[in-house]
Design an enzyme around this catalytic site. Structure first.
Site, PDB file in Angstrom:
ATOM      1  N   ALA A  45     104.739  19.091  60.330  1.00 40.71           N
ATOM      2  CA  ALA A  45     104.868  20.523  60.048  1.00 40.71           C
ATOM      3  C   ALA A  45     103.849  21.010  59.017  1.00 40.71           C
ATOM      4  O   ALA A  45     104.068  22.028  58.361  1.00 40.71           O
ATOM      5  CB  ALA A  45     106.293  20.880  59.594  1.00 40.71           C
ATOM      6  N   ARG A  89     109.853  26.808  67.813  1.00 35.26           N
ATOM      7  CA  ARG A  89     108.584  27.196  67.191  1.00 35.26           C
ATOM      8  C   ARG A  89     107.706  27.991  68.170  1.00 35.26           C
ATOM      9  O   ARG A  89     106.881  28.800  67.758  1.00 35.26           O
ATOM     10  CB  ARG A  89     107.833  26.002  66.599  1.00 35.26           C
ATOM     11  N   PHE A  94      99.473  12.742  64.785  1.00 39.23           N
ATOM     12  CA  PHE A  94      99.391  14.039  65.485  1.00 39.23           C
ATOM     13  C   PHE A  94     100.742  14.491  66.033  1.00 39.23           C
ATOM     14  O   PHE A  94     100.783  15.300  66.957  1.00 39.23           O
ATOM     15  CB  PHE A  94      98.341  13.982  66.606  1.00 39.23           C
ATOM     16  N   PHE A 104     103.292  21.999  67.450  1.00 37.83           N
ATOM     17  CA  PHE A 104     104.743  21.898  67.671  1.00 37.83           C
ATOM     18  C   PHE A 104     105.298  23.069  68.483  1.00 37.83           C
ATOM     19  O   PHE A 104     106.271  23.696  68.101  1.00 37.83           O
ATOM     20  CB  PHE A 104     105.428  21.822  66.285  1.00 37.83           C
ATOM     21  N   THR A 120     111.016  24.326  60.466  1.00 33.49           N
ATOM     22  CA  THR A 120     111.879  25.460  60.789  1.00 33.49           C
ATOM     23  C   THR A 120     113.354  25.087  60.643  1.00 33.49           C
ATOM     24  O   THR A 120     114.206  25.962  60.593  1.00 33.49           O
ATOM     25  CB  THR A 120     111.592  25.965  62.214  1.00 33.49           C
ATOM     26  N   GLU A 156      98.036  21.856  60.904  1.00 32.44           N
ATOM     27  CA  GLU A 156      98.190  22.367  62.263  1.00 32.44           C
ATOM     28  C   GLU A 156      97.400  23.643  62.575  1.00 32.44           C
ATOM     29  O   GLU A 156      96.891  23.788  63.687  1.00 32.44           O
ATOM     30  CB  GLU A 156      99.685  22.616  62.561  1.00 32.44           C
ATOM     31  N   GLU A 209     106.141  11.035  65.097  1.00 34.57           N
ATOM     32  CA  GLU A 209     107.160  11.679  64.268  1.00 34.57           C
ATOM     33  C   GLU A 209     108.541  11.137  64.642  1.00 34.57           C
ATOM     34  O   GLU A 209     109.289  10.674  63.805  1.00 34.57           O
ATOM     35  CB  GLU A 209     107.118  13.206  64.456  1.00 34.57           C
ATOM     36  N   ARG A 233     100.906  18.277  67.009  1.00 31.99           N
ATOM     37  CA  ARG A 233     100.192  19.240  66.161  1.00 31.99           C
ATOM     38  C   ARG A 233     100.305  20.678  66.695  1.00 31.99           C
ATOM     39  O   ARG A 233      99.735  21.018  67.730  1.00 31.99           O
ATOM     40  CB  ARG A 233      98.727  18.832  66.093  1.00 31.99           C
ATOM     41  N   GLN A 235     105.270   8.295  61.442  1.00 34.18           N
ATOM     42  CA  GLN A 235     105.186   9.449  60.538  1.00 34.18           C
ATOM     43  C   GLN A 235     106.533   9.683  59.867  1.00 34.18           C
ATOM     44  O   GLN A 235     106.627  10.456  58.919  1.00 34.18           O
ATOM     45  CB  GLN A 235     104.828  10.715  61.330  1.00 34.18           C
TER      46      GLN A 235
END
Lengths: 766, 166
Positions: free
Chosen positions: A514, A315, A233, A349, A445, A718, A237, A347, A202
């Site tokens: 995100a 988060r 998902f 996070f 974020t 998400e 990442e 997903r 990702q």
């Protein structure tokens, strides 16, 4: 007078990838034709969760036929370091082993079978050390991966003294394996200068950066290309990078192409998952049911290295009050180091973990006060300009709108009556219902990551090629990018080709994560397209001697001026532009405006906008066996102005199913040695068709959409996962209908075993 | 090494394979048909589902030598010169796929289901594909796609493929 072309009907359900998928022509990583001489890499990993290596002997393995090389950490020319946020994770173990699955050696072989045989001949001797699996144990020992994070609003300490009711308790949620159906992998090919890597990631730039660091090269020598991935998902990442780095390292050392694809069992053992959380809450309400104060401490099981844990932790706090306004909040979160594989993005996070605790606290309060939990929920929903604990104000707040629509259009009181009747008529089968409101902030974020670029070429035959930083993983971003470009140029989507995601065409990308991929990349793409459109408009204004007052349109595969004879096909326009040496390529850039966040004060405007929704979940519990079925989930969701309703509805249904899986059946079991006991898909169960709700209804809430969303179409990746939390509490409700005295710890997932225990539980000596 | 001869999507193929070679590897590696995917290696997910003599099977847990002399259909063999198979159209039009990795396997399982039971109930469809995992869709659209294909194959009125909102 020329008849202007009629506007085309907008494509609301384009799925650009479907024709490839249904014919088997899609090319995933392992489907690429292999170059001659390709070698296969296999990872030899730690069978111990915590140990020091005293000796490792792979001389016999090295002699195995077909083995080209066995690579340990000493062969890494650059840094043996893959930590993204905090540099605390070696690519290959040096002398300390911190989790089962920690890579130690790379076996490079002419075929996979020999690599497997060789791995069994490796002699590893260690001194075993104490293993910590339990997050509370790690917390007691102050074993942290990063600094704790605190958010506060108002004055929680004093506010509790004013509360009529105060409840305290704990809630735990388990981890979750991503089970992207395409396992992790990479294919590295040495180039005359540098290395080209095809990766199932990702985050192409994360892979590029990691490989550059490991090889000790500059980033411009690493080209990463991603055609698409078979699910991510969040699991790809940051955690796609090590496999790419190992493949690249082996390719560099052997000077041959090297492919490394994990088998499912290896993937489950070695990769991190959604973070398990153990949390403690304290909630205070006034006599009317208004929440006055909320305190919580979240312990995150981060595993053996930081990975993305600090960001996930943050988060959790951003979403700790879910969809409610609470005037006094004091919350703290701790990322704890244990001997599990480093947990990572998944997903939501960290958001879902926080929202689950909030809902548990409300359920606790309602149970203790013997009132309906949804009365408390409704009373405390966010409203316009209400302040989040991080200082942002709710704008275009649809929390109450979604809730009220759900209650009314799905006839909540009728449903509750039916459930009551059913429960009265059935002794051994009970139904339960829950409402689950969601509020999810959209943006990375980490403000810096909210940027994207796109590259657009209009070829001189009129066809268009677009590149962005977005990675297609099933979320439909390809279709949305095609729609954006087709919309800008006024062309049918067949004219647009989306290229692979490649770091040499679009550099410094943020990962596709995100929920913000379509927003960021789509806006960058709009920027690039409109630059070209402006050049074409300038050309036509000159060509046709137009004044500012003339309404020049480029649409419907043509250019024209309303009310005049000026008309040119797109093809003619592009040919003219090429002849006139107009630049038909453009690079677009986008950085989300207005957002900022101060980590020191934990205040700011971190999100471009919020997404709202409400789900009503109904379930039936078999009170003899503890089995349950989800009868239906009825959702009202704030899509904004959806640009692709088929894709967006699909995200709701898929996200819901994944959230239900996390909350009900997906159970990661580690023993006290840190060994994953649910290490294959036969004993780690993700929802099959019988585990998802028998009926899912989605109401499209008409809201104006957010300006910062692409084409006002709100992000949808998400948010729907959190509707799955509703399944957990619906099951709780059904259990209480069978056994009003049931003692049900807030411990997710709500497996059949836990349901059965709860059905027959009793309060202590009451 | 053993010689294996089998018909894949109507064409006869022969290969020399070691006795331990899996059928899915034979199809993907020897014959370069990569539409059949490997998702779990343990016949849990169904991404590798193909038809062997008309019967669906998970090719990751079948030896290539066991398939000697059989007729195999993979996703590459579903479409004909006339066009896509109704199940392919159904999956496309009903958005019954996201990442696409499980799609071939689910479609082939559905093809067998519809051969044996051309007009299945929703429950029969659910039972029929309960051995295939999809991590993306939540399955609803997969059921709709199979219902659509069933209608198409029987010349019935086709259900709407528009996304349904309340």
């Amino acid at each position: 007078m020329t008849q202007n072309p009629k506007p085309r009907k907008k494509k609301h359900s384009l799925n650009i990838d479907a024709p490839l998928h249904v014919t088997g022509r899609t090319i995933y990583l392992d489907d690429m034709p292999e170059l001659g001489g390709t070698l296969y890499a296999k990872v030899y990993y730690s069978p111990y969760a915590h140990a020091s290596i005293t000796s490792i002997d792979y001389s016999e393995a090295r002699q195995q036929p077909g083995i080209i090389d066995i690579i340990d950490h000493s062969r890494i020319p650059g840094e043996n370091q893959i930590g993204g946020i905090i540099p605390d994770e070696p690519l290959l173990a040096v002398d300390e082993l911190h989790f089962i699955g920690m890579p130690i050696l790379i076996i490079v072989s002419t075929d996979e079978l020999n690599a497997h045989k060789a791995s069994q001949l490796i002699k590893l001797e260690v001194e075993e050390k104490e293993v910590i699996v339990d997050v509370e144990e790690a917390y007691r020992r102050r074993s942290f991966l990063s600094a704790p994070i605190h958010f506060s609003l108002g004055d929680a300490e004093h506010a509790f003294t004013d509360c009529a009711h105060v409840f305290e308790g704990s809630a735990s949620s388990g981890g979750q394996e991503h089970v992207y159906l395409e396992p992790q992998g990479a294919y590295a090919i040495p180039q005359q200068q540098g290395m080209k890597i095809f990766s199932s990631t990702q985050g192409p730039t994360a892979v590029q950066h990691t490989v550059a660091k490991v090889l000790g090269w500059s980033m411009n020598l690493i080209e990463v290309d991603v055609n698409r991935i078979g699910g991510g998902f969040g699991g790809k990442e940051d955690q796609a990078s090590p496999w790419a780095a190992m493949a690249a390292l082996a390719a560099h050392i052997c000077q041959r192409p090297v492919k490394l694809i994990l088998e499912r069992g290896e993937d489950l053992q070695m990769t991190g998952k959604r973070h398990p959380y153990q949390s403690h809450y304290k909630i205070g309400l006034d006599t009317s049911g208004k929440i006055i104060a909320f305190e919580a401490r979240y312990l995150q099981n981060g595993g053996a290295a930081a990975d993305l844990s600090p960001a996930v932790l943050q988060r959790t706090l951003f979403h700790s009050t879910n969809s409610y306004y609470i005037p006094h909040v004091r919350i703290s979160a701790y990322s704890c180091r244990t001997n599990l594989p480093p947990n990572t993005a998944f997903r939501g996070f960290g958001g879902p973990q926080g929202m689950y605790v909030m809902e548990a606290a409300l359920d606790h309060a309602a149970t203790a006060l013997d009132i309906e939990v949804h009365d408390i929920q409704r009373k405390n929903l966010l409203y316009e300009s209400a302040e989040f604990p991080y200082g942002q104000l709710a704008e275009a707040c649809a929390a109450q709108h979604c809730w009220d629509e759900a209650v009314e259009s799905y006839d909540l009181s009728g449903s509750m009556k039916k459930i009551e009747d059913y429960n009265a008529a059935h002794q051994w089968s009970k139904k339960g219902l829950s409402l689950m409101p969601i509020c999810f902030g959209i943006s990375f974020t980490n403000t810096m990551m909210n940027q994207a670029r796109a590259l657009v070429h209009v070829y001189h035959d009129g066809s268009v090629g677009i590149s962005t930083g977005a990675v297609e993983m099933g979320q439909g971003v390809s279709s949305k990018m095609i729609q954006v470009a087709a919309g800008c140029f006024g062309l049918p989507h067949e004219h647009i080709k989306l290229e692979s995601t490649n770091t040499t065409r679009v550099a410094n990308t943020s990962p596709s994560a995100a929920s913000a991929t379509a927003d960021l990349n789509g806006k960058a793409l709009q920027d690039a397209c409109s630059q070209i459109i402006h050049r074409l408009q300038d050309l036509l204004r000159d060509q046709w001697s137009l004044t500012e007052a003339d309404e020049l349109q480029i649409d419907n595969a043509s250019a024209y001026v309303a009310g005049t004879d000026h008309l040119m096909s797109w093809q003619e326009l592009v040919t003219l532009a090429f002849q006139q040496r107009v630049n038909l390529s453009a690079k677009g850039h986008y950085a989300t405006p207005t957002i900022h966040f101060n980590k020191e004060t934990s205040k700011g405007i971190p999100f471009a906008y919020h997404v709202y929704g409400t789900a009503i979940t109904t379930c039936t519990v078999d009170c003899l066996r503890g089995n349950y079925e989800l009868d239906k989930v009825q959702i009202v969701h704030d899509f904004g102005s959806s640009m692709n309703r088929a894709v967006d509805l699909g995200q709701i249904e898929g996200g819901l199913a994944q959230g239900i899986g996390w909350m009900t059946m997906e159970e990661l079991i580690y023993n006290d040695k840190g060994q994953l006991k649910s290490g294959n898909l036969a004993n780690y169960k993700i929802p099959d068709i019988y585990s998802v709700p028998k009926e899912v209804q989605v109401q499209y809430l008409n809201t104006p959409g957010a300006e910062l969303a692409i084409n006002k179409s709100k992000a949808v990746g998400e948010p729907p996962l959190m509707y799955g939390i509703g399944a957990y509490f619906a099951i709780h409700q059904a259990i209480k209908r069978f056994n009003p005295q049931a003692v049900i710890p807030y411990s997710a997932p709500m497996t059949t075993e836990k349901v059965l225990l709860a059905l027959y539980s009793k309060r202590d000596s009451e | 090494m053993k010689t294996v001869t089998l018909k894949i999507n109507g064409t006869e193929h022969t290969a020399e394979v070691s006795p331990r070679t899996l059928l899915v590897h034979l199809i993907r590696e020897n014959f370069s048909m990569t539409g059949t995917h490997i998702g779990c290696d343990t016949s849990s997910c169904g991404a590798c589902t193909i038809l062997i003599d008309g019967k669906s099977a998970k090719s990751c847990t079948i030896l290539a030598v066991q398939a000697d002399g059989t007729e195999i259909i993979t996703v590459e063999g579903l479409a004909t010169a006339e066009g896509l198979h109704p199940i392919q159209e159904g999956f496309h039009l009903n958005h019954a796929l996201h990442c696409g990795f499980c799609t071939a396997g689910v479609m082939l399982r559905a093809v067998e289901l519809l051969e044996k039971n051309p007009n299945p109930t929703e429950e029969e469809i659910r039972w029929g594909i309960s051995g295939n995992l999809c991590r993306c869709t939540g399955y609803n659209n997969i059921v709709k796609a199979i219902q659509w294909a069933s209608a198409k194959m029987q010349g019935k009125e086709l259900p709407s493929t528009e996304p349904v909102f309340v």
